[in-house]
Design a protein around this motif. Structure first.
Motif: not given
Length: 193
Positions: A58-63, A68-71, A74-79
């Protein structure tokens, strides 16, 4: 004489949160739970993984969303996939150097990486990784299957003739199983988000 009505101002009080359990206490509790019901070991470990890794996800996703507010999801998933594929490879190398405990160390390290990956992918797709229901997701998505055990039996025989094969096979096995878990989890959370 006229009496004025008095109204009391109510100040909301935030609920007092219990302090986080000491890691030693949590370990003892987990150990006691595992010893009490050994037939439920996968469910108990999955629940413990959600309690431990869910808040981190949860903390990682929020940070990451803040950075990267426009990500897209799918982009977060790739990271997340890139991060935990690397983590699984590193844990596999370390595990491969443990001698006779290599199969246990590598499998344990890879399973931890898979649990972290699944929960981070849930967070990337907007699904609450701290929800106890994620334990069921872990049981469905994070299992590497019997492949690692069979591979280690074969590698153990080959490694006697070609030293170093175990490290290479640990890295390749960790990468392939983690990528397979990533594909299943992305498909699952994409469909259910």
């Amino acid at each position: 004489m006229e009496r004025k009505s008095e109204t009391a101002t109510v100040i909301p009080i935030a609920p007092v949160q219990a302090p986080a359990p000491d890691p030693v206490e949590r370990f003892e509790s987990l150990t006691e739970e595992l010893l009490a019901e050994p037939s439920r070991t996968p469910e108990i470990l999955a629940t413990a993984a959600v309690r431990t890794f869910g808040p981190r996800a949860s903390a990682w996703a929020a940070r990451t969303r803040a950075a990267y507010p426009t990500a897209s999801a799918e982009a977060l998933a790739r990271l997340a996939v890139h991060r935990f594929t690397r983590t699984a490879e590193i844990r596999a190398v370390v595990g491969a150097l443990t001698g006779p405990y290599t199969p246990i160390a590598v499998t344990g390290g890879v399973l931890v990486s898979h649990a972290e990956l699944v929960l981070h992918l849930a967070a990337a797709f907007g699904v609450d990784p701290e929800d106890p229901g994620r334990a069921e997701d872990l049981l469905k998505l994070a299992s590497p299957g019997p492949g690692p055990v069979v591979t280690w039996l074969a590698v153990g025989l080959i490694n006697r003739r070609l030293p170093g094969v175990s490290v290479l096979s640990a890295v390749l096995g960790a990468r392939s199983t983690t990528e397979a878990v990533a594909v299943r989890a992305r498909r699952f959370y994409r469909k259910n988000s």
